[in-house]
Design a protein around this motif. Sequence first.
Motif, PDB file in Angstrom:
ATOM      1  N   THR A  82       0.836  -1.196   0.000  1.00  0.00           N
ATOM      2  CA  THR A  82       0.000   0.000   0.000  1.00  0.00           C
ATOM      3  C   THR A  82       0.876   1.252   0.000  1.00  0.00           C
ATOM      4  OG1 THR A  82      -1.713  -1.205   1.197  1.00  0.00           O
ATOM      5  CG2 THR A  82      -1.867   1.197   1.196  1.00  0.00           C
ATOM      6  N   LEU A  83       0.637   2.118  -0.976  1.00  0.00           N
ATOM      7  CA  LEU A  83       1.427   3.338  -1.142  1.00  0.00           C
ATOM      8  C   LEU A  83       0.762   4.537  -0.485  1.00  0.00           C
ATOM      9  CD1 LEU A  83       2.400   2.822  -4.886  1.00  0.00           C
ATOM     10  CD2 LEU A  83       3.765   2.290  -2.866  1.00  0.00           C
ATOM     11  N   ARG A  84      -0.551   4.591  -0.538  1.00  0.00           N
ATOM     12  CA  ARG A  84      -1.288   5.639   0.166  1.00  0.00           C
ATOM     13  C   ARG A  84      -2.686   5.116   0.477  1.00  0.00           C
ATOM     14  NH1 ARG A  84      -1.602   7.885  -5.214  1.00  0.00           N
ATOM     15  NH2 ARG A  84      -3.789   7.946  -5.917  1.00  0.00           N
ATOM     16  N   GLY A  85      -3.345   5.786   1.436  1.00  0.00           N
ATOM     17  CA  GLY A  85      -4.673   5.338   1.818  1.00  0.00           C
ATOM     18  C   GLY A  85      -4.631   4.062   2.646  1.00  0.00           C
ATOM     19  N   ARG A  86      -5.755   3.358   2.684  1.00  0.00           N
ATOM     20  CA  ARG A  86      -5.902   2.168   3.518  1.00  0.00           C
ATOM     21  C   ARG A  86      -6.657   1.075   2.755  1.00  0.00           C
ATOM     22  NH1 ARG A  86      -6.274   3.300   9.275  1.00  0.00           N
ATOM     23  NH2 ARG A  86      -8.117   1.978   9.425  1.00  0.00           N
ATOM     24  N   THR A  87      -6.325  -0.162   3.050  1.00  0.00           N
ATOM     25  CA  THR A  87      -7.130  -1.293   2.593  1.00  0.00           C
ATOM     26  C   THR A  87      -7.329  -2.236   3.769  1.00  0.00           C
ATOM     27  OG1 THR A  87      -5.300  -2.752   1.919  1.00  0.00           O
ATOM     28  CG2 THR A  87      -6.087  -1.129   0.298  1.00  0.00           C
ATOM     29  N   GLU A  88      -8.363  -3.046   3.672  1.00  0.00           N
ATOM     30  CA  GLU A  88      -8.661  -4.056   4.686  1.00  0.00           C
ATOM     31  C   GLU A  88      -8.648  -5.422   4.013  1.00  0.00           C
ATOM     32  OE1 GLU A  88     -12.178  -5.201   7.921  1.00  0.00           O
ATOM     33  OE2 GLU A  88     -12.419  -3.531   6.517  1.00  0.00           O
ATOM     34  N   VAL A  89      -7.857  -6.344   4.551  1.00  0.00           N
ATOM     35  CA  VAL A  89      -7.669  -7.656   3.934  1.00  0.00           C
ATOM     36  C   VAL A  89      -8.046  -8.742   4.936  1.00  0.00           C
ATOM     37  CG1 VAL A  89      -6.005  -9.244   2.893  1.00  0.00           C
ATOM     38  CG2 VAL A  89      -5.808  -6.774   2.473  1.00  0.00           C
ATOM     39  N   THR A  90      -8.822  -9.720   4.477  1.00  0.00           N
ATOM     40  CA  THR A  90      -9.118 -10.894   5.296  1.00  0.00           C
ATOM     41  C   THR A  90      -8.795 -12.145   4.490  1.00  0.00           C
ATOM     42  OG1 THR A  90     -11.432 -10.931   4.563  1.00  0.00           O
ATOM     43  CG2 THR A  90     -10.941  -9.757   6.603  1.00  0.00           C
ATOM     44  N   ARG A  91      -8.267 -13.164   5.196  1.00  0.00           N
ATOM     45  CA  ARG A  91      -7.995 -14.473   4.612  1.00  0.00           C
ATOM     46  C   ARG A  91      -8.564 -15.539   5.550  1.00  0.00           C
ATOM     47  NH1 ARG A  91      -1.501 -14.673   3.835  1.00  0.00           N
ATOM     48  NH2 ARG A  91      -1.834 -15.585   5.892  1.00  0.00           N
TER      49      ARG A  91
END
Length: 326
Positions: A82-91
Amino acid sequence: MAGVAEPLAQYPVMNTADVDEARHVITEVYVPHELDSAGGRPLDARLNSVASERLTLGYLVYGAEASLDLPPLERCYHVNLTLRGRTEVTRRAGKDHVITEGGRSGAVLLPGEASTVRWAPEAAQFAMKFPRGPLEEHLGGLLGRSVHHPVAFDVSMDLSTGPGAALMAAVRLLQTEVDRPGGMALLARAQLETYVMTALLFGVPHQYSDALRTPRAEDRPTIMRRSIDYIEAHAHEAMSVPQLARHVGVSTRTLQVTFARNLGVSPSEYIRDTRLSRVHAELAAAHPGDTSVTARAAAWGFLHPGRFSEQYRHKYGELPSETLRR
Protein backbone atom coordinates in the motif's frame (compact mmCIF):
# COMPACT_ATOMS: atom_id res chain seq x y z
CA MET A 1 1.54 14.68 -6.12
CA ALA A 2 0.85 17.22 -8.83
CA GLY A 3 3.42 17.27 -11.60
CA VAL A 4 4.82 13.83 -10.70
CA ALA A 5 4.08 10.99 -13.09
CA GLU A 6 2.50 8.00 -11.38
CA PRO A 7 4.48 4.74 -11.36
CA LEU A 8 4.62 2.75 -14.62
CA ALA A 9 2.81 5.55 -16.46
CA GLN A 10 4.34 4.35 -19.74
CA TYR A 11 2.44 1.06 -19.40
CA PRO A 12 -1.26 1.94 -19.02
CA VAL A 13 -3.64 -1.01 -19.04
CA MET A 14 -6.88 0.41 -17.67
CA ASN A 15 -8.55 3.76 -17.05
CA THR A 16 -12.25 3.37 -16.44
CA ALA A 17 -15.25 4.39 -14.36
CA ASP A 18 -17.10 1.15 -15.15
CA VAL A 19 -17.09 -1.59 -12.52
CA ASP A 20 -17.60 -4.42 -15.02
CA GLU A 21 -14.74 -3.24 -17.21
CA ALA A 22 -12.44 -2.93 -14.20
CA ARG A 23 -13.39 -6.44 -13.06
CA HIS A 24 -12.64 -7.83 -16.52
CA VAL A 25 -9.24 -6.14 -16.86
CA ILE A 26 -8.04 -7.01 -13.35
CA THR A 27 -9.15 -10.61 -13.92
CA GLU A 28 -7.11 -10.76 -17.14
CA VAL A 29 -3.99 -9.26 -15.57
CA TYR A 30 -4.18 -10.89 -12.13
CA VAL A 31 -6.83 -13.37 -10.99
CA PRO A 32 -10.60 -13.96 -11.28
CA HIS A 33 -12.61 -12.10 -8.64
CA GLU A 34 -15.84 -10.27 -7.88
CA LEU A 35 -15.72 -6.48 -7.70
CA ASP A 36 -18.29 -4.07 -6.27
CA SER A 37 -18.23 -0.37 -5.51
CA ALA A 38 -20.07 1.10 -2.55
CA GLY A 39 -23.61 1.96 -3.61
CA GLY A 40 -22.79 1.09 -7.21
CA ARG A 41 -20.89 4.37 -7.57
CA PRO A 42 -18.63 4.88 -10.62
CA LEU A 43 -14.94 4.19 -10.18
CA ASP A 44 -11.92 6.24 -11.14
CA ALA A 45 -9.88 3.09 -11.67
CA ARG A 46 -6.41 3.00 -13.22
CA LEU A 47 -3.90 0.22 -13.72
CA ASN A 48 -0.40 0.50 -15.12
CA SER A 49 1.30 -2.86 -15.40
CA VAL A 50 4.27 -4.85 -16.73
CA ALA A 51 4.63 -8.61 -16.59
CA SER A 52 7.19 -11.38 -17.07
CA GLU A 53 7.34 -15.08 -16.28
CA ARG A 54 8.63 -14.22 -12.78
CA LEU A 55 6.17 -11.56 -11.67
CA THR A 56 3.54 -9.00 -12.63
CA LEU A 57 4.10 -5.51 -11.24
CA GLY A 58 1.22 -3.05 -11.35
CA TYR A 59 0.27 0.33 -9.97
CA LEU A 60 -3.44 0.12 -9.11
CA VAL A 61 -6.07 2.55 -7.84
CA TYR A 62 -9.87 2.27 -7.79
CA GLY A 63 -10.69 5.89 -6.92
CA ALA A 64 -13.76 4.85 -4.95
CA GLU A 65 -14.71 2.61 -2.08
CA ALA A 66 -14.44 -0.88 -3.57
CA SER A 67 -14.63 -4.48 -2.41
CA LEU A 68 -12.96 -7.50 -4.06
CA ASP A 69 -13.84 -11.11 -3.28
CA LEU A 70 -11.19 -13.53 -4.53
CA PRO A 71 -11.56 -17.31 -4.71
CA PRO A 72 -8.51 -19.47 -3.90
CA LEU A 73 -5.69 -18.29 -6.20
CA GLU A 74 -4.28 -21.80 -6.79
CA ARG A 75 -1.37 -20.92 -9.13
CA CYS A 76 0.03 -17.68 -7.70
CA TYR A 77 0.73 -15.47 -4.73
CA HIS A 78 -0.63 -11.92 -4.71
CA VAL A 79 1.25 -9.18 -2.85
CA ASN A 80 -0.14 -5.68 -2.24
CA LEU A 81 2.19 -2.92 -1.03
CA THR A 82 0.00 0.00 0.00
CA LEU A 83 1.43 3.34 -1.14
CA ARG A 84 -1.29 5.64 0.17
CA GLY A 85 -4.67 5.34 1.82
CA ARG A 86 -5.90 2.17 3.52
CA THR A 87 -7.13 -1.29 2.59
CA GLU A 88 -8.66 -4.06 4.69
CA VAL A 89 -7.67 -7.66 3.93
CA THR A 90 -9.12 -10.89 5.30
CA ARG A 91 -7.99 -14.47 4.61
CA ARG A 92 -9.04 -17.91 5.84
CA ALA A 93 -12.67 -16.97 6.42
CA GLY A 94 -11.71 -14.04 8.61
CA LYS A 95 -9.08 -15.80 10.73
CA ASP A 96 -6.39 -13.57 9.19
CA HIS A 97 -7.26 -9.88 9.17
CA VAL A 98 -5.16 -6.75 8.59
CA ILE A 99 -5.63 -3.09 7.73
CA THR A 100 -2.81 -1.78 5.56
CA GLU A 101 -1.70 1.84 5.58
CA GLY A 102 0.11 3.81 2.91
CA GLY A 103 3.89 3.48 3.11
CA ARG A 104 3.66 1.41 6.29
CA SER A 105 2.21 -2.00 5.51
CA GLY A 106 1.10 -4.46 2.88
CA ALA A 107 -0.65 -7.82 2.57
CA VAL A 108 -0.16 -11.23 0.95
CA LEU A 109 -2.89 -13.43 -0.56
CA LEU A 110 -2.12 -17.13 -0.77
CA PRO A 111 -2.76 -20.05 -3.11
CA GLY A 112 -5.57 -22.25 -1.87
CA GLU A 113 -7.25 -19.58 0.24
CA ALA A 114 -10.18 -17.26 -0.51
CA SER A 115 -9.63 -13.59 0.38
CA THR A 116 -11.48 -10.29 0.57
CA VAL A 117 -9.89 -6.88 0.00
CA ARG A 118 -11.69 -3.61 0.69
CA TRP A 119 -10.24 -0.38 -0.70
CA ALA A 120 -10.67 3.15 0.64
CA PRO A 121 -11.29 5.70 -2.16
CA GLU A 122 -7.84 7.27 -1.81
CA ALA A 123 -5.92 3.97 -1.70
CA ALA A 124 -3.13 3.18 -4.18
CA GLN A 125 -0.93 0.09 -4.27
CA PHE A 126 1.83 -1.77 -5.97
CA ALA A 127 -0.15 -4.91 -6.86
CA MET A 128 2.09 -7.88 -7.65
CA LYS A 129 1.41 -11.40 -8.84
CA PHE A 130 4.06 -14.09 -8.33
CA PRO A 131 3.42 -17.39 -10.16
CA ARG A 132 4.02 -20.32 -7.83
CA GLY A 133 6.55 -22.11 -10.03
CA PRO A 134 9.26 -19.43 -10.31
CA LEU A 135 8.89 -18.21 -6.72
CA GLU A 136 8.97 -21.67 -5.14
CA GLU A 137 11.85 -22.71 -7.39
CA HIS A 138 13.76 -19.61 -6.31
CA LEU A 139 13.06 -20.43 -2.67
CA GLY A 140 14.33 -23.96 -3.28
CA GLY A 141 17.54 -22.54 -4.73
CA LEU A 142 18.05 -20.41 -1.64
CA LEU A 143 17.35 -23.37 0.65
CA GLY A 144 19.33 -25.90 -1.35
CA ARG A 145 16.39 -28.30 -1.54
CA SER A 146 13.09 -28.66 -3.31
CA VAL A 147 9.97 -26.91 -2.00
CA HIS A 148 6.89 -29.15 -2.12
CA HIS A 149 4.32 -27.02 -0.29
CA PRO A 150 2.98 -23.50 -0.83
CA VAL A 151 4.75 -20.77 1.10
CA ALA A 152 2.48 -19.83 4.01
CA PHE A 153 3.33 -16.12 4.14
CA ASP A 154 1.98 -14.10 7.05
CA VAL A 155 -0.98 -11.97 6.03
CA SER A 156 0.93 -8.68 6.40
CA MET A 157 4.37 -7.10 6.57
CA ASP A 158 5.82 -3.91 8.04
CA LEU A 159 7.15 -1.82 5.14
CA SER A 160 8.65 0.91 7.31
CA THR A 161 11.58 -0.98 8.87
CA GLY A 162 13.82 -4.00 8.50
CA PRO A 163 13.24 -6.66 5.84
CA GLY A 164 9.85 -5.22 4.91
CA ALA A 165 11.46 -1.87 4.10
CA ALA A 166 14.02 -3.74 2.01
CA LEU A 167 11.17 -5.35 0.07
CA MET A 168 9.61 -1.97 -0.66
CA ALA A 169 13.01 -0.61 -1.73
CA ALA A 170 13.53 -3.57 -4.07
CA VAL A 171 10.13 -3.03 -5.72
CA ARG A 172 10.78 0.71 -6.00
CA LEU A 173 14.12 -0.02 -7.67
CA LEU A 174 12.48 -2.34 -10.19
CA GLN A 175 9.72 0.19 -10.90
CA THR A 176 12.25 3.02 -11.31
CA GLU A 177 14.36 1.01 -13.74
CA VAL A 178 11.32 -0.06 -15.75
CA ASP A 179 10.23 3.58 -15.92
CA ARG A 180 13.68 4.80 -16.99
CA PRO A 181 13.55 6.39 -20.49
CA GLY A 182 14.83 3.95 -23.07
CA GLY A 183 14.05 0.92 -20.92
CA MET A 184 16.64 -1.60 -19.79
CA ALA A 185 18.09 -4.86 -20.99
CA LEU A 186 16.04 -7.98 -20.37
CA LEU A 187 18.92 -9.53 -18.41
CA ALA A 188 19.06 -6.53 -16.05
CA ARG A 189 15.31 -6.67 -15.54
CA ALA A 190 15.44 -10.40 -14.84
CA GLN A 191 18.10 -9.81 -12.18
CA LEU A 192 16.02 -7.10 -10.52
CA GLU A 193 12.93 -9.31 -10.56
CA THR A 194 14.95 -12.09 -8.92
CA TYR A 195 16.09 -9.55 -6.33
CA VAL A 196 12.44 -8.68 -5.62
CA MET A 197 11.60 -12.37 -5.14
CA THR A 198 14.50 -12.71 -2.68
CA ALA A 199 13.36 -9.58 -0.82
CA LEU A 200 9.83 -10.98 -0.58
CA LEU A 201 11.04 -14.31 0.81
CA PHE A 202 13.15 -12.54 3.43
CA GLY A 203 10.71 -9.68 4.02
CA VAL A 204 7.54 -11.58 4.98
CA PRO A 205 7.65 -14.36 7.61
CA HIS A 206 6.69 -17.90 6.53
CA GLN A 207 7.38 -21.51 7.48
CA TYR A 208 10.77 -21.53 5.71
CA SER A 209 12.07 -18.28 7.24
CA ASP A 210 14.25 -19.91 9.91
CA ALA A 211 15.83 -22.25 7.37
CA LEU A 212 16.56 -19.30 5.06
CA ARG A 213 18.46 -17.53 7.80
CA THR A 214 20.48 -20.60 8.83
CA PRO A 215 23.84 -20.83 7.02
CA ARG A 216 24.23 -23.98 4.96
CA ALA A 217 27.39 -26.06 4.79
CA GLU A 218 26.98 -26.17 1.01
CA ASP A 219 27.64 -22.42 0.81
CA ARG A 220 31.36 -23.04 0.67
CA PRO A 221 33.63 -20.09 1.36
CA THR A 222 35.70 -21.34 -1.59
CA ILE A 223 33.05 -20.14 -4.06
CA MET A 224 33.03 -16.65 -2.58
CA ARG A 225 36.81 -16.43 -2.26
CA ARG A 226 37.48 -17.56 -5.82
CA SER A 227 34.76 -15.28 -7.19
CA ILE A 228 35.95 -12.20 -5.31
CA ASP A 229 39.60 -12.86 -6.19
CA TYR A 230 38.69 -13.11 -9.88
CA ILE A 231 36.57 -9.95 -9.81
CA GLU A 232 39.31 -7.99 -8.04
CA ALA A 233 41.91 -9.13 -10.56
CA HIS A 234 39.80 -8.64 -13.69
CA ALA A 235 37.48 -5.74 -12.82
CA HIS A 236 38.96 -3.68 -15.67
CA GLU A 237 37.99 -6.32 -18.24
CA ALA A 238 34.65 -7.15 -19.83
CA MET A 239 33.03 -9.66 -17.49
CA SER A 240 29.69 -11.46 -17.41
CA VAL A 241 28.11 -13.46 -14.62
CA PRO A 242 28.11 -16.69 -16.72
CA GLN A 243 31.82 -16.14 -17.40
CA LEU A 244 32.49 -15.73 -13.69
CA ALA A 245 30.47 -18.87 -12.92
CA ARG A 246 32.50 -20.88 -15.45
CA HIS A 247 35.74 -19.70 -13.89
CA VAL A 248 34.59 -20.68 -10.40
CA GLY A 249 33.21 -23.99 -11.66
CA VAL A 250 29.58 -23.65 -10.64
CA SER A 251 26.31 -22.91 -12.42
CA THR A 252 25.15 -19.32 -12.85
CA ARG A 253 22.21 -20.11 -10.57
CA THR A 254 24.46 -21.45 -7.80
CA LEU A 255 26.68 -18.39 -8.05
CA GLN A 256 23.71 -16.02 -7.78
CA VAL A 257 22.28 -17.86 -4.78
CA THR A 258 25.68 -17.98 -3.04
CA PHE A 259 26.19 -14.23 -3.46
CA ALA A 260 22.64 -13.53 -2.25
CA ARG A 261 23.04 -15.66 0.86
CA ASN A 262 26.52 -14.44 1.81
CA LEU A 263 26.58 -10.82 0.68
CA GLY A 264 22.95 -9.90 0.01
CA VAL A 265 23.75 -8.75 -3.53
CA SER A 266 23.92 -10.33 -6.97
CA PRO A 267 27.28 -11.06 -8.66
CA SER A 268 26.64 -8.26 -11.17
CA GLU A 269 26.00 -5.79 -8.33
CA TYR A 270 29.25 -6.83 -6.68
CA ILE A 271 31.15 -6.38 -9.96
CA ARG A 272 29.61 -2.93 -10.42
CA ASP A 273 30.41 -1.88 -6.85
CA THR A 274 34.00 -3.06 -7.25
CA ARG A 275 34.39 -0.96 -10.37
CA LEU A 276 32.76 2.04 -8.68
CA SER A 277 35.27 1.76 -5.83
CA ARG A 278 38.15 1.75 -8.35
CA VAL A 279 36.83 4.88 -10.03
CA HIS A 280 36.31 6.52 -6.65
CA ALA A 281 39.89 5.77 -5.58
CA GLU A 282 41.32 7.17 -8.82
CA LEU A 283 39.20 10.33 -8.72
CA ALA A 284 40.08 10.93 -5.08
CA ALA A 285 43.79 10.70 -5.87
CA ALA A 286 43.73 12.64 -9.16
CA HIS A 287 44.17 16.34 -9.93
CA PRO A 288 41.23 17.93 -11.80
CA GLY A 289 43.58 19.22 -14.47
CA ASP A 290 45.06 15.83 -15.19
CA THR A 291 41.99 13.64 -15.73
CA SER A 292 38.25 13.67 -16.42
CA VAL A 293 35.36 11.84 -14.84
CA THR A 294 34.23 10.49 -18.22
CA ALA A 295 37.65 9.05 -19.00
CA ARG A 296 38.02 7.35 -15.61
CA ALA A 297 34.50 5.96 -15.76
CA ALA A 298 34.98 4.60 -19.28
CA ALA A 299 38.25 2.93 -18.26
CA TRP A 300 36.27 0.86 -15.76
CA GLY A 301 33.45 -0.04 -18.12
CA PHE A 302 30.90 2.71 -17.35
CA LEU A 303 29.89 3.87 -20.82
CA HIS A 304 26.69 5.75 -19.92
CA PRO A 305 27.73 8.93 -18.01
CA GLY A 306 24.29 9.74 -16.64
CA ARG A 307 23.68 6.27 -15.27
CA PHE A 308 27.22 6.11 -13.89
CA SER A 309 26.80 9.42 -12.05
CA GLU A 310 23.55 8.22 -10.48
CA GLN A 311 25.08 4.93 -9.33
CA TYR A 312 28.14 6.76 -8.00
CA ARG A 313 26.07 9.28 -6.05
CA HIS A 314 23.94 6.49 -4.59
CA LYS A 315 27.07 4.71 -3.32
CA TYR A 316 29.19 7.68 -2.18
CA GLY A 317 26.67 10.42 -1.51
CA GLU A 318 28.20 12.87 -3.97
CA LEU A 319 28.75 13.27 -7.70
CA PRO A 320 32.02 11.97 -9.19
CA SER A 321 32.92 15.51 -10.23
CA GLU A 322 32.71 16.56 -6.57
CA THR A 323 35.13 13.80 -5.57
CA LEU A 324 37.54 14.92 -8.27
CA ARG A 325 37.38 18.58 -7.18
CA ARG A 326 38.14 17.61 -3.59
